[in-house]
Scaffold this motif. Structure first.
Motif, PDB file in Angstrom:
ATOM      1  N   VAL A   1     -26.431 -50.553  11.616  1.00  0.00           N
ATOM      2  CA  VAL A   1     -26.807 -51.679  10.755  1.00  0.00           C
ATOM      3  C   VAL A   1     -27.537 -52.737  11.571  1.00  0.00           C
ATOM      4  O   VAL A   1     -28.597 -53.240  11.171  1.00  0.00           O
ATOM      5  CB  VAL A   1     -25.567 -52.299  10.077  1.00  0.00           C
ATOM      6  CG1 VAL A   1     -25.958 -53.528   9.266  1.00  0.00           C
ATOM      7  CG2 VAL A   1     -24.880 -51.281   9.182  1.00  0.00           C
ATOM      8  N   ALA A   2     -26.983 -53.080  12.728  1.00  0.00           N
ATOM      9  CA  ALA A   2     -27.604 -54.097  13.573  1.00  0.00           C
ATOM     10  C   ALA A   2     -28.983 -53.661  14.054  1.00  0.00           C
ATOM     11  O   ALA A   2     -29.891 -54.481  14.194  1.00  0.00           O
ATOM     12  CB  ALA A   2     -26.698 -54.406  14.766  1.00  0.00           C
ATOM     13  N   GLY A   3     -29.144 -52.351  14.296  1.00  0.00           N
ATOM     14  CA  GLY A   3     -30.414 -51.847  14.794  1.00  0.00           C
ATOM     15  C   GLY A   3     -31.483 -51.711  13.733  1.00  0.00           C
ATOM     16  O   GLY A   3     -32.676 -51.873  14.016  1.00  0.00           O
ATOM     17  N   GLN A   4     -31.086 -51.390  12.490  1.00  0.00           N
ATOM     18  CA  GLN A   4     -32.067 -51.119  11.437  1.00  0.00           C
ATOM     19  C   GLN A   4     -32.346 -52.321  10.528  1.00  0.00           C
ATOM     20  O   GLN A   4     -33.419 -52.399   9.937  1.00  0.00           O
ATOM     21  CB  GLN A   4     -31.587 -49.951  10.580  1.00  0.00           C
ATOM     22  CG  GLN A   4     -31.511 -48.626  11.315  1.00  0.00           C
ATOM     23  CD  GLN A   4     -31.175 -47.470  10.374  1.00  0.00           C
ATOM     24  OE1 GLN A   4     -31.756 -47.347   9.296  1.00  0.00           O
ATOM     25  NE2 GLN A   4     -30.237 -46.637  10.784  1.00  0.00           N
ATOM     26  N   CYS A   5     -31.388 -53.211  10.380  1.00  0.00           N
ATOM     27  CA  CYS A   5     -31.560 -54.350   9.472  1.00  0.00           C
ATOM     28  C   CYS A   5     -32.046 -55.574  10.249  1.00  0.00           C
ATOM     29  O   CYS A   5     -31.633 -55.816  11.384  1.00  0.00           O
ATOM     30  CB  CYS A   5     -30.242 -54.676   8.771  1.00  0.00           C
ATOM     31  SG  CYS A   5     -29.660 -53.357   7.677  1.00  0.00           S
TER      32      CYS A   5
END
Length: 316
Positions: A31-35
């Motif tokens: 989530v942190a990497g894609q959003c």
């Protein structure tokens, strides 16, 4: 040559909690990497307490790459709100609180009557907060074992530009590959502990020695029997006053109870219990034959598809 796989040394074997934790850390990092602008939904409840520990293990010693977000109905248990604020302060993380009360004042939430449960109206306030801050990912503590509508959801649950969920339009999640990418106005709800059970949660809390609001442990409380549940009455609100005043025909008794799940006071019931330690709660949970929401939530008893309908409208 021996065809059998060698036994792993004890030090390298993972328990089922280790596997669940590792999966949750992986999901949270995805989530942190894609959003671009994610948020972690933190109510002060037991599931979101586990999410905070997962975030600590995923990102410490750095700061979380997202703020904490809570939608306050104004009718939450005071003990839980106090714990929420204290835990966020201890972590030194930013806590964003948005209130259903503010949505009522704006006119985006209209109550049918003053005593109506505000639980379902959290959807409106959440969507307003998502739009206000431009969040494209919200990390939540929902689990598949809680309720059948939640069992349908993917780890990355896509929401359209209206914040709505379509159970027939979800993305495949093969080989632990997760797609959290969205177009402008869309977002995903990510559930890192989706595969956990209530027992897993309590075992993890025990292992990690996590603090919790006091109402999770057995205590004496005034209740009435209502729709087959023990409903708490004369509950003080964090902002002052009382709610859940008993009706004229309701008999108030004092029982020893604890909460399996926490939410809006008007629809969250405790269960009778003497479990006043985490170890005793683990044993009691292992023996339970009914899910926590099925046993304690009035809002899930309004119909077979009540949760699914609320989720379609934007609920957690």
């Amino acid at each position: 040559m021996n065809a059998r796989m060698p036994m792993l040394p004890d030090a390298t074997r993972l328990s089922h909690l280790d596997w669940l934790e590792a999966e949750a850390i992986h999901i949270m990092r995805e989530v942190a990497g894609q959003c671009e602008r994610p948020a972690l939904l933190f109510s002060g409840g037991k599931d979101s307490v586990c999410l905070l520990r997962i975030a600590e293990k995923a990102f410490r010693p750095g700061r979380f790459p997202f703020p904490l977000l809570h939608v306050d109905t104004g009718h939450n248990y005071a003990e839980v709100i106090a714990f929420r604020d204290r835990r966020a302060a201890e972590l030194g993380e930013r806590l964003i609180v948005r209130s259903v009360e503010d949505s009522i004042r704006r006119g985006s939430v209209v109550l049918k009557h003053a005593h109506e449960s505000r639980n379902r109206h959290q959807s409106v306030t959440l969507l307003e907060a998502i739009e206000e801050h431009g969040f494209d990912g919200c990390i939540g503590g929902a689990r598949r074992d809680e309720e059948k509508a939640r069992a349908k959801e993917r780890i990355m649950s896509f929401r359209d530009e209206f914040g709505q969920w379509d159970p027939k339009n979800q993305r495949p999640e093969l080989w632990n590959l997760y797609n959290a990418r969205t177009h402008a106005g869309e977002h995903v709800r990510a559930f890192p502990i989706s595969n956990w059970t209530e027992l897993d949660v309590w075992q993890y809390i025990a292992r990690e020695r996590l603090a919790l609001p006091s109402i999770y442990f057995a205590h004496a409380r005034e209740v009435v029997e209502r729709n087959g549940l023990l409903m708490p009455v004369n509950v003080p609100l964090a902002g002052g006053g009382l709610t859940n005043v008993p009706g004229p025909d309701e008999r108030v008794t004092v029982r020893r109870v604890r909460f399996r799940t926490v939410g809006d006071i008007s629809c969250t019931a405790p269960v009778e219990s003497d479990a006043d330690t985490i170890e005793r709660i683990v044993l009691e949970t292992a023996r339970s034959a009914q899910s926590e929401r099925g046993a304690t939530r009035l809002d899930d008893q309004t119909g077979d598809a009540s949760m699914e309908q609320r989720k379609r409208e934007g609920y957690f």
